[in-house]
Design a protein around this motif. Structure first.
Motif, PDB file in Angstrom:
ATOM      1  N   MET A   1     140.309 -62.492 -15.190  1.00 51.76           N
ATOM      2  CA  MET A   1     139.492 -63.221 -16.135  1.00 51.76           C
ATOM      3  C   MET A   1     138.062 -62.684 -16.058  1.00 51.76           C
ATOM      4  O   MET A   1     137.553 -62.412 -14.991  1.00 51.76           O
ATOM      5  CB  MET A   1     139.520 -64.711 -15.792  1.00 51.76           C
ATOM      6  CG  MET A   1     138.588 -65.521 -16.663  1.00 51.76           C
ATOM      7  SD  MET A   1     138.648 -67.274 -16.247  1.00 51.76           S
ATOM      8  CE  MET A   1     140.113 -67.724 -17.121  1.00 51.76           C
ATOM      9  N   THR A   2     137.442 -62.540 -17.172  1.00 53.37           N
ATOM     10  CA  THR A   2     136.068 -62.057 -17.218  1.00 53.37           C
ATOM     11  C   THR A   2     135.121 -63.206 -17.500  1.00 53.37           C
ATOM     12  O   THR A   2     135.531 -64.299 -17.866  1.00 53.37           O
ATOM     13  CB  THR A   2     135.892 -60.964 -18.291  1.00 53.37           C
ATOM     14  OG1 THR A   2     136.257 -61.506 -19.551  1.00 53.37           O
ATOM     15  CG2 THR A   2     136.723 -59.746 -17.982  1.00 53.37           C
ATOM     16  N   ASP A   3     133.839 -62.942 -17.332  1.00 51.83           N
ATOM     17  CA  ASP A   3     132.821 -63.951 -17.567  1.00 51.83           C
ATOM     18  C   ASP A   3     132.626 -64.219 -19.054  1.00 51.83           C
ATOM     19  O   ASP A   3     132.099 -65.234 -19.441  1.00 51.83           O
ATOM     20  CB  ASP A   3     131.493 -63.517 -16.943  1.00 51.83           C
ATOM     21  CG  ASP A   3     131.608 -63.380 -15.434  1.00 51.83           C
ATOM     22  OD1 ASP A   3     132.371 -64.152 -14.841  1.00 51.83           O
ATOM     23  OD2 ASP A   3     130.932 -62.520 -14.865  1.00 51.83           O
ATOM     24  N   GLY A   4     132.989 -63.311 -19.905  1.00 46.33           N
ATOM     25  CA  GLY A   4     132.829 -63.442 -21.341  1.00 46.33           C
ATOM     26  C   GLY A   4     133.236 -62.138 -21.999  1.00 46.33           C
ATOM     27  O   GLY A   4     133.607 -61.195 -21.319  1.00 46.33           O
ATOM     28  N   PRO A   5     133.183 -62.051 -23.305  1.00 42.93           N
ATOM     29  CA  PRO A   5     133.570 -60.825 -23.980  1.00 42.93           C
ATOM     30  C   PRO A   5     132.738 -59.633 -23.514  1.00 42.93           C
ATOM     31  O   PRO A   5     131.519 -59.687 -23.501  1.00 42.93           O
ATOM     32  CB  PRO A   5     133.296 -61.131 -25.466  1.00 42.93           C
ATOM     33  CG  PRO A   5     133.278 -62.615 -25.552  1.00 42.93           C
ATOM     34  CD  PRO A   5     132.776 -63.101 -24.227  1.00 42.93           C
ATOM     35  N   GLY A   6     133.422 -58.572 -23.092  1.00 43.07           N
ATOM     36  CA  GLY A   6     132.740 -57.361 -22.671  1.00 43.07           C
ATOM     37  C   GLY A   6     132.116 -57.429 -21.284  1.00 43.07           C
ATOM     38  O   GLY A   6     131.470 -56.504 -20.849  1.00 43.07           O
ATOM     39  N   GLU A   7     132.327 -58.537 -20.556  1.00 45.45           N
ATOM     40  CA  GLU A   7     131.763 -58.662 -19.221  1.00 45.45           C
ATOM     41  C   GLU A   7     132.834 -58.352 -18.179  1.00 45.45           C
ATOM     42  O   GLU A   7     134.019 -58.434 -18.439  1.00 45.45           O
ATOM     43  CB  GLU A   7     131.178 -60.054 -19.020  1.00 45.45           C
ATOM     44  CG  GLU A   7     129.970 -60.294 -19.913  1.00 45.45           C
ATOM     45  CD  GLU A   7     129.268 -61.594 -19.600  1.00 45.45           C
ATOM     46  OE1 GLU A   7     129.343 -62.060 -18.451  1.00 45.45           O
ATOM     47  OE2 GLU A   7     128.650 -62.141 -20.516  1.00 45.45           O
ATOM     48  N   ALA A  31     122.000 -52.812 -15.127  1.00 46.53           N
ATOM     49  CA  ALA A  31     122.310 -51.432 -15.528  1.00 46.53           C
ATOM     50  C   ALA A  31     123.794 -51.238 -15.833  1.00 46.53           C
ATOM     51  O   ALA A  31     124.190 -50.177 -16.303  1.00 46.53           O
ATOM     52  CB  ALA A  31     121.886 -50.462 -14.437  1.00 46.53           C
ATOM     53  N   GLN A  32     124.621 -52.252 -15.520  1.00 44.88           N
ATOM     54  CA  GLN A  32     126.075 -52.150 -15.667  1.00 44.88           C
ATOM     55  C   GLN A  32     126.589 -50.930 -14.914  1.00 44.88           C
ATOM     56  O   GLN A  32     127.247 -50.041 -15.455  1.00 44.88           O
ATOM     57  CB  GLN A  32     126.481 -52.108 -17.142  1.00 44.88           C
ATOM     58  CG  GLN A  32     126.406 -53.458 -17.834  1.00 44.88           C
ATOM     59  CD  GLN A  32     127.395 -54.449 -17.215  1.00 44.88           C
ATOM     60  OE1 GLN A  32     128.596 -54.316 -17.383  1.00 44.88           O
ATOM     61  NE2 GLN A  32     126.886 -55.430 -16.481  1.00 44.88           N
ATOM     62  N   ARG A  46     131.732 -49.356 -18.460  1.00 43.61           N
ATOM     63  CA  ARG A  46     131.723 -49.248 -19.919  1.00 43.61           C
ATOM     64  C   ARG A  46     132.740 -50.217 -20.516  1.00 43.61           C
ATOM     65  O   ARG A  46     133.911 -50.174 -20.151  1.00 43.61           O
ATOM     66  CB  ARG A  46     132.061 -47.821 -20.347  1.00 43.61           C
ATOM     67  CG  ARG A  46     131.039 -46.807 -19.867  1.00 43.61           C
ATOM     68  CD  ARG A  46     131.340 -45.418 -20.390  1.00 43.61           C
ATOM     69  NE  ARG A  46     130.459 -44.454 -19.761  1.00 43.61           N
ATOM     70  CZ  ARG A  46     130.866 -43.326 -19.217  1.00 43.61           C
ATOM     71  NH1 ARG A  46     132.144 -42.980 -19.234  1.00 43.61           N
ATOM     72  NH2 ARG A  46     129.991 -42.504 -18.673  1.00 43.61           N
ATOM     73  N   ASN A  47     132.272 -51.075 -21.396  1.00 43.85           N
ATOM     74  CA  ASN A  47     133.132 -52.084 -22.031  1.00 43.85           C
ATOM     75  C   ASN A  47     133.885 -52.907 -20.994  1.00 43.85           C
ATOM     76  O   ASN A  47     135.057 -53.228 -21.175  1.00 43.85           O
ATOM     77  CB  ASN A  47     134.113 -51.422 -23.010  1.00 43.85           C
ATOM     78  CG  ASN A  47     133.408 -50.723 -24.132  1.00 43.85           C
ATOM     79  OD1 ASN A  47     132.426 -51.235 -24.673  1.00 43.85           O
ATOM     80  ND2 ASN A  47     133.873 -49.539 -24.482  1.00 43.85           N
ATOM     81  N   GLY A  48     133.212 -53.200 -19.874  1.00 40.90           N
ATOM     82  CA  GLY A  48     133.809 -54.013 -18.824  1.00 40.90           C
ATOM     83  C   GLY A  48     134.727 -53.261 -17.884  1.00 40.90           C
ATOM     84  O   GLY A  48     135.322 -53.856 -17.001  1.00 40.90           O
ATOM     85  N   ILE A  49     134.837 -51.943 -18.044  1.00 42.77           N
ATOM     86  CA  ILE A  49     135.745 -51.138 -17.218  1.00 42.77           C
ATOM     87  C   ILE A  49     134.935 -50.203 -16.328  1.00 42.77           C
ATOM     88  O   ILE A  49     134.193 -49.356 -16.831  1.00 42.77           O
ATOM     89  CB  ILE A  49     136.706 -50.314 -18.097  1.00 42.77           C
ATOM     90  CG1 ILE A  49     137.528 -51.250 -18.975  1.00 42.77           C
ATOM     91  CG2 ILE A  49     137.603 -49.428 -17.228  1.00 42.77           C
ATOM     92  CD1 ILE A  49     138.320 -50.550 -20.037  1.00 42.77           C
TER      93      ILE A  49
END
Length: 61
Positions: A1-7, A31-32, A46-49
């Motif tokens: 589960m992620t924190d939100g879209p794209g996270e 900085a992701q 990038r894009n959560g990956i």
């Protein structure tokens, strides 16, 4: 589960290790990136990956 879209899922990040040193990584949310202080590399997310390929990493000064 992620924190939100794209996270990124923080639990997943905690289980990752540096592909170069097998050491701990720290997460730079602004900085992701995942930072390997030992290898002096920053791995992009990038894009959560997380991109855990040494040739894709940014060298730290």
């Amino acid at each position: 589960m992620t924190d939100g879209p794209g996270e990124t899922d923080r639990h997943m990040l905690e289980s990752l290790v540096c592909p170069v040193t097998q050491g701990r990584l720290s997460y730079d949310a602004a900085a992701q990136e995942l930072i390997s202080a030992t290898a002096h590399l920053a791995f992009p997310i990038r894009n959560g990956i997380p991109i855990m390929i040494a040739s894709e990493a940014r060298e730290l000064e």
